[in-house]
Motif scaffolding. Sequence first.
Motif, PDB file in Angstrom:
ATOM      1  N   ILE A  56       0.843  -1.196   0.000  1.00 39.18           N
ATOM      2  CA  ILE A  56       0.000   0.000   0.000  1.00 39.18           C
ATOM      3  C   ILE A  56       0.884   1.254   0.000  1.00 39.18           C
ATOM      4  O   ILE A  56       1.019   1.934   1.016  1.00 39.18           O
ATOM      5  CB  ILE A  56      -0.974  -0.006   1.198  1.00 39.18           C
ATOM      6  N   ARG A  58       0.476   4.177  -1.299  1.00 35.52           N
ATOM      7  CA  ARG A  58      -0.191   5.466  -1.108  1.00 35.52           C
ATOM      8  C   ARG A  58      -0.331   5.821   0.369  1.00 35.52           C
ATOM      9  O   ARG A  58      -0.245   6.982   0.733  1.00 35.52           O
ATOM     10  CB  ARG A  58      -1.553   5.460  -1.777  1.00 35.52           C
ATOM     11  N   LEU A  59      -0.550   4.832   1.228  1.00 32.50           N
ATOM     12  CA  LEU A  59      -0.614   5.105   2.664  1.00 32.50           C
ATOM     13  C   LEU A  59       0.744   5.535   3.204  1.00 32.50           C
ATOM     14  O   LEU A  59       0.831   6.404   4.060  1.00 32.50           O
ATOM     15  CB  LEU A  59      -1.126   3.883   3.425  1.00 32.50           C
ATOM     16  N   LEU A  82      -6.158   8.768  -3.366  1.00 34.94           N
ATOM     17  CA  LEU A  82      -6.312   7.455  -2.736  1.00 34.94           C
ATOM     18  C   LEU A  82      -7.754   6.974  -2.817  1.00 34.94           C
ATOM     19  O   LEU A  82      -8.014   5.817  -3.155  1.00 34.94           O
ATOM     20  CB  LEU A  82      -5.867   7.523  -1.271  1.00 34.94           C
ATOM     21  N   LEU A  83      -8.699   7.866  -2.544  1.00 30.16           N
ATOM     22  CA  LEU A  83     -10.108   7.485  -2.599  1.00 30.16           C
ATOM     23  C   LEU A  83     -10.558   7.153  -4.014  1.00 30.16           C
ATOM     24  O   LEU A  83     -11.339   6.225  -4.230  1.00 30.16           O
ATOM     25  CB  LEU A  83     -10.971   8.600  -2.009  1.00 30.16           C
ATOM     26  N   THR A  85      -8.593   6.028  -6.411  1.00 33.29           N
ATOM     27  CA  THR A  85      -7.949   4.775  -6.800  1.00 33.29           C
ATOM     28  C   THR A  85      -8.630   3.577  -6.167  1.00 33.29           C
ATOM     29  O   THR A  85      -8.931   2.590  -6.839  1.00 33.29           O
ATOM     30  CB  THR A  85      -6.470   4.795  -6.388  1.00 33.29           C
ATOM     31  N   TRP A  86      -8.865   3.637  -4.878  1.00 26.65           N
ATOM     32  CA  TRP A  86      -9.479   2.500  -4.193  1.00 26.65           C
ATOM     33  C   TRP A  86     -10.962   2.398  -4.481  1.00 26.65           C
ATOM     34  O   TRP A  86     -11.506   1.299  -4.535  1.00 26.65           O
ATOM     35  CB  TRP A  86      -9.250   2.593  -2.701  1.00 26.65           C
ATOM     36  N   GLY A  87     -11.636   3.505  -4.671  1.00 30.68           N
ATOM     37  CA  GLY A  87     -13.071   3.468  -4.912  1.00 30.68           C
ATOM     38  C   GLY A  87     -13.433   3.039  -6.312  1.00 30.68           C
ATOM     39  O   GLY A  87     -14.400   2.314  -6.521  1.00 30.68           O
ATOM     40  N   GLY A  89     -11.380   1.383  -8.487  1.00 27.38           N
ATOM     41  CA  GLY A  89     -10.603   0.263  -8.995  1.00 27.38           C
ATOM     42  C   GLY A  89     -11.302  -1.066  -8.938  1.00 27.38           C
ATOM     43  O   GLY A  89     -10.899  -2.017  -9.585  1.00 27.38           O
ATOM     44  N   SER A  90     -12.369  -1.163  -8.174  1.00 29.13           N
ATOM     45  CA  SER A  90     -13.006  -2.465  -8.026  1.00 29.13           C
ATOM     46  C   SER A  90     -14.333  -2.558  -8.759  1.00 29.13           C
ATOM     47  O   SER A  90     -15.166  -3.384  -8.428  1.00 29.13           O
ATOM     48  CB  SER A  90     -13.232  -2.750  -6.541  1.00 29.13           C
ATOM     49  N   SER A  91     -14.539  -1.711  -9.737  1.00 28.26           N
ATOM     50  CA  SER A  91     -15.800  -1.784 -10.472  1.00 28.26           C
ATOM     51  C   SER A  91     -15.793  -3.018 -11.377  1.00 28.26           C
ATOM     52  O   SER A  91     -14.786  -3.382 -11.953  1.00 28.26           O
ATOM     53  CB  SER A  91     -16.008  -0.513 -11.286  1.00 28.26           C
TER      54      SER A  91
END
Length: 103
Positions: A56, A58-59, A82-83, A85-87, A89-91
């Motif tokens: 991780i 970005r953290l 970060l939001l 990318t993580w939000g 990316g899982s579509s």
Amino acid sequence: MNTHLDLATHGIPLWFLVLSLFLPRICIVLAWLQHSMPHYIPSVVGIIPAIVALLIPRLLILFWIYSDQGIGLWFLIHVIGLLITWGGGSSRVYTRRRVTYVD
């Protein structure tokens, strides 16, 4: 809590702040090779920072920005990145299968 909204760079170089939005792992490696951030990336890297940088990054970058500048504009920009990318990316991609009937 002290918040300042300027694009000042303190100990972290500007190239790192900009490029780490798009290529965080590559920027961490480049900064380590150039020794441009000696306070944040020690020359002897332990196992825990190496694992965090790989899994991780970005953290880890957010932690470095917070330790250098506090909650500022660069920190908020990286939190938004970060939001996103993580939000996003899982579509899931749904595809329609075309059925052909053979007579």
